[in-house]
Design a protein around this motif. Structure first.
Motif, PDB file in Angstrom:
ATOM      1  N   VAL A 110       9.541   5.089   4.792  1.00 19.29           N
ATOM      2  CA  VAL A 110       8.737   6.020   5.464  1.00 19.29           C
ATOM      3  C   VAL A 110       9.298   7.326   5.337  1.00 19.29           C
ATOM      4  CG1 VAL A 110       7.881   6.677   7.765  1.00 19.29           C
ATOM      5  CG2 VAL A 110       8.061   4.283   7.362  1.00 19.29           C
ATOM      6  N   LEU A 111       8.364   8.265   4.800  1.00 20.39           N
ATOM      7  CA  LEU A 111       8.893   9.438   4.452  1.00 20.39           C
ATOM      8  C   LEU A 111       8.306  10.687   4.868  1.00 20.39           C
ATOM      9  CD1 LEU A 111       8.357   8.547   0.607  1.00 20.39           C
ATOM     10  CD2 LEU A 111      10.599   9.164   1.593  1.00 20.39           C
ATOM     11  N   ASP A 112       9.047  11.577   5.623  1.00 21.64           N
ATOM     12  CA  ASP A 112       8.232  12.689   6.617  1.00 21.64           C
ATOM     13  C   ASP A 112       8.652  13.859   5.593  1.00 21.64           C
ATOM     14  OD1 ASP A 112       7.561  14.585   8.363  1.00 21.64           O
ATOM     15  OD2 ASP A 112       9.071  13.866   9.832  1.00 21.64           O
TER      16      ASP A 112
ATOM     17  N   GLU B 156       0.837  -1.058  -0.105  1.00 17.37           N
ATOM     18  CA  GLU B 156      -0.137  -0.031  -0.057  1.00 17.37           C
ATOM     19  C   GLU B 156       0.983   1.094  -0.105  1.00 17.37           C
ATOM     20  OE1 GLU B 156      -4.172  -0.114   1.902  1.00 17.37           O
ATOM     21  OE2 GLU B 156      -2.665  -0.566   3.210  1.00 17.37           O
ATOM     22  N   CYS B 157       0.346   2.451  -0.459  1.00 18.09           N
ATOM     23  CA  CYS B 157       0.842   3.618  -0.071  1.00 18.09           C
ATOM     24  C   CYS B 157      -0.321   4.493   0.598  1.00 18.09           C
ATOM     25  CB  CYS B 157       0.883   4.457  -1.624  1.00 18.09           C
ATOM     26  SG  CYS B 157       1.829   6.062  -1.597  1.00 18.09           S
TER      27      CYS B 157
ATOM     28  N   THR C 291       6.100  -0.819  -0.005  1.00 22.63           N
ATOM     29  CA  THR C 291       5.185  -0.424   0.839  1.00 22.63           C
ATOM     30  C   THR C 291       5.616   1.142   1.431  1.00 22.63           C
ATOM     31  OG1 THR C 291       4.402  -2.629   1.841  1.00 22.63           O
ATOM     32  CG2 THR C 291       3.645  -0.337   3.165  1.00 22.63           C
ATOM     33  N   VAL C 292       4.836   2.054   0.900  1.00 22.06           N
ATOM     34  CA  VAL C 292       5.133   3.459   1.364  1.00 22.06           C
ATOM     35  C   VAL C 292       4.113   3.981   2.376  1.00 22.06           C
ATOM     36  CG1 VAL C 292       5.393   5.865   0.287  1.00 22.06           C
ATOM     37  CG2 VAL C 292       6.188   3.712  -0.953  1.00 22.06           C
TER      38      VAL C 292
ATOM     39  N   ARG D  41       6.553   5.232  -8.526  1.00 22.26           N
ATOM     40  CA  ARG D  41       7.185   4.143  -9.233  1.00 22.26           C
ATOM     41  C   ARG D  41       7.675   3.070  -8.248  1.00 22.26           C
ATOM     42  NH1 ARG D  41      11.676   5.830 -13.407  1.00 22.26           N
ATOM     43  NH2 ARG D  41      11.954   3.422 -13.318  1.00 22.26           N
ATOM     44  N   LEU D  42       8.244   3.413  -7.201  1.00 19.27           N
ATOM     45  CA  LEU D  42       8.900   2.572  -6.310  1.00 19.27           C
ATOM     46  C   LEU D  42       7.682   1.766  -5.593  1.00 19.27           C
ATOM     47  CD1 LEU D  42      11.391   4.870  -4.389  1.00 19.27           C
ATOM     48  CD2 LEU D  42      11.779   2.542  -5.239  1.00 19.27           C
ATOM     49  N   ASN D  43       6.307   2.525  -5.453  1.00 21.67           N
ATOM     50  CA  ASN D  43       5.369   1.636  -4.883  1.00 21.67           C
ATOM     51  C   ASN D  43       4.515   0.605  -5.954  1.00 21.67           C
ATOM     52  OD1 ASN D  43       1.826   2.314  -4.465  1.00 21.67           O
ATOM     53  ND2 ASN D  43       3.093   1.474  -2.839  1.00 21.67           N
TER      54      ASN D  43
END
Length: 286
Positions: free
Chosen positions: A170-172, A37-38, A200-201, A192-194
């Motif tokens: 995980v991105l802040d 999931e994103c 999982t992003v 694209r990574l997702n």
């Protein structure tokens, strides 16, 4: 069949507990994120977003409740934190916080070297990660990190995390401070990574255009609690929720709400630019 990869149950955290400065940052937070999931986590400043995601890779341990990451219990005193951080890559809002080396290639290689991987595998991972985020390996590997632009530093930080080949990214605030071109390019890389790498992003953002573009589902945080969960369509079409928790909307949704206030029959849940344009074109045609 959905496979949970991250679950929190009744997670709570109090800063400066037992002092006059006591602050409950998380209050009984239960969420579930499935593999591939994103997920966007949104909410006003101080709602608990950053405290929550710091539990995902063991930077913080649960005071009460639980966090299970791909079968690993973050509360377990015997937890192998290094193994957890190979599973969960966290990219901070400020990329300078996780750039350690003088040269780009050395910095991206830092994590794999610490894992004790053979030099051939380290090089393979560095080249793979740099190319994946849009940094030419041959052109950039010997570039001094201090001479990079803000967008390039963000890509280097992201590549350094990806070189560990985590299961969860995980991105802040992933695009904070970037110009529009760099922002759009980075968003496409994350998407694209997702979708292509099946990573999982999970990302925290105040930018609702990002949320609309990337997220499969959205968790809304307020006063340390997860007050609502749903698709971007269900969140952005709930005007009472948006108003109560001071959540902005993508510009396309804002235009549709203004049209509806003028009496036009439009659906604010049609949050994508193409859907909003179709509705407006239909109104003009009619």
């Amino acid at each position: 069949m959905k496979q949970p990869i991250l679950v929190t149950e009744h997670l709570s955290h109090v800063y400066m507990q037992g002092t006059p400065m006591e602050h409950r940052a998380l209050d009984d937070v239960s969420i579930q994120i499935d593999r591939g999931e994103c997920i966007a986590i949104i909410g006003h400043t101080g709602s608990g977003k950053s405290t929550l995601i710091q539990h995902f890779n063991g930077l913080m341990r649960p005071q009460s409740g639980s966090v299970i990451i791909n079968g690993m219990n973050v509360s377990d005193p015997k937890l192998d934190v290094k193994a957890l951080r190979r599973q969960v890559g966290l990219v901070f809002q400020n990329p300078e916080d996780q750039i350690f080396e003088k040269l780009v290639g050395d910095d991206v290689a830092y994590g794999p070297f610490k894992m004790g991987l053979p030099i051939e595998e380290v090089r393979r991972r560095v080249e793979w990660a740099m190319e994946l985020v849009g940094l030419s390996f041959e052109e950039m590997k010997d570039r001094p990190t201090f001479a990079l632009s803000g967008g390039q530093k963000r890509k280097v930080a992201l590549a350094g995390v990806l070189s560990l080949q985590p299961k969860i990214l995980v991105l802040d605030e992933p695009t904070a401070g970037l110009d529009p071109r760099s922002r759009n390019e980075l968003l496409e890389r994350i998407k694209r990574l997702n979708t292509e790498e099946r990573l999982t992003v999970i990302f925290v953002s105040h930018n609702m255009e990002e949320v609309a573009h990337l997220a499969d589902r959205v968790y809304v945080m307020a006063n340390g609690r997860a007050v609502c969960e749903g698709t971007p369509r269900s969140i952005f079409s709930n005007q009472e929720l948006l108003h109560t928790h001071h959540i902005g909307t993508p510009e396309s949704v804002d235009i549709l709400y203004r049209l509806r206030a003028e009496g036009y029959q439009v659906d604010p849940g049609a949050y994508s630019v193409d859907e909003a344009a179709d509705q407006i074109a239909h109104l003009i045609g009619r």
